[in-house]
Design a protein around this motif. Structure first.
Motif, PDB file in Angstrom:
ATOM      1  N   GLY A 288       1.236  -1.071  -0.329  1.00 24.77           N
ATOM      2  CA  GLY A 288      -0.160   0.427  -0.416  1.00 24.77           C
ATOM      3  C   GLY A 288       0.732   0.967  -0.243  1.00 24.77           C
ATOM      4  O   GLY A 288       0.679   2.890  -0.733  1.00 24.77           O
TER       5      GLY A 288
ATOM      6  N   LEU B  40       2.753   1.951  -3.597  1.00 30.85           N
ATOM      7  CA  LEU B  40       1.712   2.391  -4.859  1.00 30.85           C
ATOM      8  C   LEU B  40       0.955   3.090  -5.000  1.00 30.85           C
ATOM      9  O   LEU B  40       0.162   3.202  -5.950  1.00 30.85           O
ATOM     10  N   ARG B  41       0.652   3.242  -3.435  1.00 23.42           N
ATOM     11  CA  ARG B  41       0.009   4.658  -3.123  1.00 23.42           C
ATOM     12  C   ARG B  41       0.459   6.460  -3.540  1.00 23.42           C
ATOM     13  O   ARG B  41       0.722   7.083  -3.555  1.00 23.42           O
TER      14      ARG B  41
ATOM     15  N   PHE C 110      -2.985  -5.925  -3.959  1.00 22.80           N
ATOM     16  CA  PHE C 110      -2.323  -4.032  -4.840  1.00 22.80           C
ATOM     17  C   PHE C 110      -2.413  -4.084  -5.389  1.00 22.80           C
ATOM     18  O   PHE C 110      -2.880  -2.315  -6.077  1.00 22.80           O
ATOM     19  N   THR C 111      -1.202  -4.276  -6.655  1.00 22.53           N
ATOM     20  CA  THR C 111      -0.409  -3.531  -7.560  1.00 22.53           C
ATOM     21  C   THR C 111      -1.523  -3.036  -8.723  1.00 22.53           C
ATOM     22  O   THR C 111      -2.755  -2.592  -9.740  1.00 22.53           O
TER      23      THR C 111
ATOM     24  N   SER D  96      -4.242  -0.783  -7.429  1.00 22.94           N
ATOM     25  CA  SER D  96      -3.784   0.322  -7.874  1.00 22.94           C
ATOM     26  C   SER D  96      -3.561   1.215  -9.086  1.00 22.94           C
ATOM     27  O   SER D  96      -4.263   2.434  -9.065  1.00 22.94           O
TER      28      SER D  96
ATOM     29  N   LEU E  90      -3.911   4.739  -9.440  1.00 26.24           N
ATOM     30  CA  LEU E  90      -3.080   4.994  -8.504  1.00 26.24           C
ATOM     31  C   LEU E  90      -0.827   4.817  -8.521  1.00 26.24           C
ATOM     32  O   LEU E  90      -1.646   3.976  -9.295  1.00 26.24           O
ATOM     33  N   GLY E  91      -0.628   5.881  -7.798  1.00 26.40           N
ATOM     34  CA  GLY E  91       0.473   4.350  -7.804  1.00 26.40           C
ATOM     35  C   GLY E  91       1.439   5.255  -9.301  1.00 26.40           C
ATOM     36  O   GLY E  91       1.643   5.655 -10.009  1.00 26.40           O
TER      37      GLY E  91
END
Length: 495
Positions: free
Chosen positions: A197, A200-201, A236-237, A240, A245-246
């Protein structure tokens, strides 16, 4: 398998495939041809590999249900379904043929074969799918390479997430394992999620901060931890990027998809490779401990045998010899005429005792090996064989005692097995140096089918070779004879 269980298996696979496809549609980044992570392929391959190819209708049903018939022409959708079916079947068949022993995740070799099988399977789907899109006028001709690459990477990364997870957790660990490692496993998963998190944010240079946690997962929990950590990181990847995002969000959709897929693929392959190395080393350590225990037990058995042979044989002869000599000495004083016969009898007892001691000493270490070297010792073993022996190559130099003794043991044991069990008409022997190893090969043309079992001569042979740091390979297909090959670390004295 009952018909009801088969139908249930097909239904479960179809629903799992359909559910994974719906999850994949959530991760669409630019319509039906740009899925970042396509999970159904992993579901199909894992299910067919673990449960059996007979459940393939589940893949067909699931894919037909999952097709987006509003976004694609019917012919294109059906073409994609055909490609997805061939993909799952190709990858599964290749995995089953290439991975003969053990789990796909337990050794680096098996992992490489699994990756190659998956890569070949997804190439089929990418090719059929891209062609179907072109024939349906969904994409232009000049867009085919990009579509093919996106399709291949999306399916490949999807398989990398699901297949290791299914294989590693097919048999959950026992309760004792959970009591010992459950808390740490939970902390590891939390760390992977938190670091993913964070990475990737942020647009900052922290993209790969999750890799230490992935390393933790592989080192401490092997394939199970690695597969779990990969799933969390991939989730998550992909989420995002699809939510813009990311660090992988760019003005170009193509580049965003490519960078995200490469990140997932590289992190997954690196983690499962490390886990495979760990699993391989742990298995080797376990085998080494078991081998050492068997060697200690064998040494103790040999010691007791030597004690028994000495006590019941040579020792008794020597005790009798002492008694005869005492009687002879007394008789020589009292009745000298009887003394010669007694001394002759004592001489006979002494000769028998010497022969028994020689036999015992030969069982410990053959004199010809110590005196004349490995080549002469092998010739000596061959001369006593009941099956014709061809000596193809023998060393002309001496080696250190440990290497020569181990090599002699390999040749002697392999030839004994061939004579006893193989029904061979010819045995071939080679012994040659390829520094830093002394290599031994014993080949017979018998019935084959030799297997290592607990307490067998072949297992003892492997223990002896591996105890000195060598390797042993046994090839014994039924009807094709047996080949025993050993590589033994060796030093040429003063060489």
């Amino acid at each position: 398998m009952s018909r009801a269980r088969y139908v249930l298996g097909v239904f479960v696979l179809a629903m799992a495939y359909y559910g994974a496809a719906k999850s994949g549609y959530v991760l669409d980044f630019a319509g039906p041809v740009a899925a970042i992570l396509w999970l159904p392929v992993g579901v199909a391959i894992a299910f067919l590999y673990l449960a059996g190819l007979r459940f393939w209708p589940g893949v067909l049903i699931g894919d037909l249900l999952a097709n987006d018939y509003h976004a694609l022409p019917l012919g294109t959708a059906l073409g994609q379904t055909a490609g997805n079916m061939l993909e799952a079947l190709t990858a599964t068949v290749l995995m089953r043929r290439l991975i003969r022993d053990g789990s796909p995740l337990d050794t680096v070799g098996n992992l490489g074969r699994m990756l190659a099988a998956i890569a070949a399977g997804v190439a089929v789907s990418a090719t059929v799918g891209a062609v179907s899109l072109r024939l349906g006028n969904v994409v232009a001709f000049d867009g085919l390479p990009t579509v093919w690459r996106t399709w291949w990477l999306g399916d490949f990364t999807g398989a990398l997430v699901v297949v290791p997870l299914a294989v590693a957790w097919r048999h959950p660990p026992p309760r004792a394992w959970w009591r010992e490692h459950g808390l740490e496993l939970g902390l590891m998963v939390a760390a992977v999620a938190a670091l993913s998190g964070l990475a990737l944010r942020s647009d900052g240079p922290v993209t790969y901060v999750v890799f230490p946690a992935l390393t933790w997962a592989a080192l401490r929990f092997g394939p199970r931890g690695a597969a779990l950590a990969i799933a969390v990181t991939a989730g998550f990847t992909a989420w995002s990027t699809t939510n813009f995002l990311g660090p992988f969000v760019f003005d170009s959709v193509t580049r965003s998809v490519l960078d995200t897929q490469l990140y997932i693929g590289v992190s997954a392959i690196a983690t499962v490779c490390l886990a495979a190395v760990v699993a391989e080393r742990e298995e080797f350590a376990q085998k080494l401990r078991a081998s050492r225990a068997r060697l200690v037990e064998a040494a103790d058995t040999d010691r007791r045998r030597l004690e028994r042979d000495l006590h019941d044989g040579a020792q008794q002869r020597l005790v009798a010899l002492a008694a005869y000599l005492g009687i002879a000495a007394r008789k020589a004083r009292e009745t000298p005429a009887e003394a010669p016969a007694l001394f002759e009898e004592a001489d006979a007892v002494l000769s028998v005792a010497i022969d028994e001691l020689r036999a015992i000493a030969h069982g410990i270490h053959p004199a010809v090996l110590s005196d004349l070297g490995l080549a002469r010792a092998i010739r000596s073993v061959a001369s006593r064989s009941t099956v014709p022996v061809t000596l193809l190559d023998l060393p002309s130099v001496r080696f250190d005692e440990t290497a020569e003794a181990t090599a002699y043991y390999v040749v002697a044991e392999a030839m004994i097995n061939a004579q006893k069990y193989s029904r061979a008409s010819l045995i071939s022997v080679r012994a040659f140096a390829t520094p830093p190893d002394l290599r031994i090969e014993v080949l017979d043309d018998g019935v084959g089918g030799a297997r290592e079992s607990v307490g067998s001569g072949l297992q003892s042979l492997r223990d002896r070779v591996e105890a000195v740091g060598g390797t042993l390979r046994i090839d014994s297909a039924a009807g094709r004879g047996t080949r025993i090959a050993a590589a033994i670390p060796a030093v040429i004295p003063n060489g």
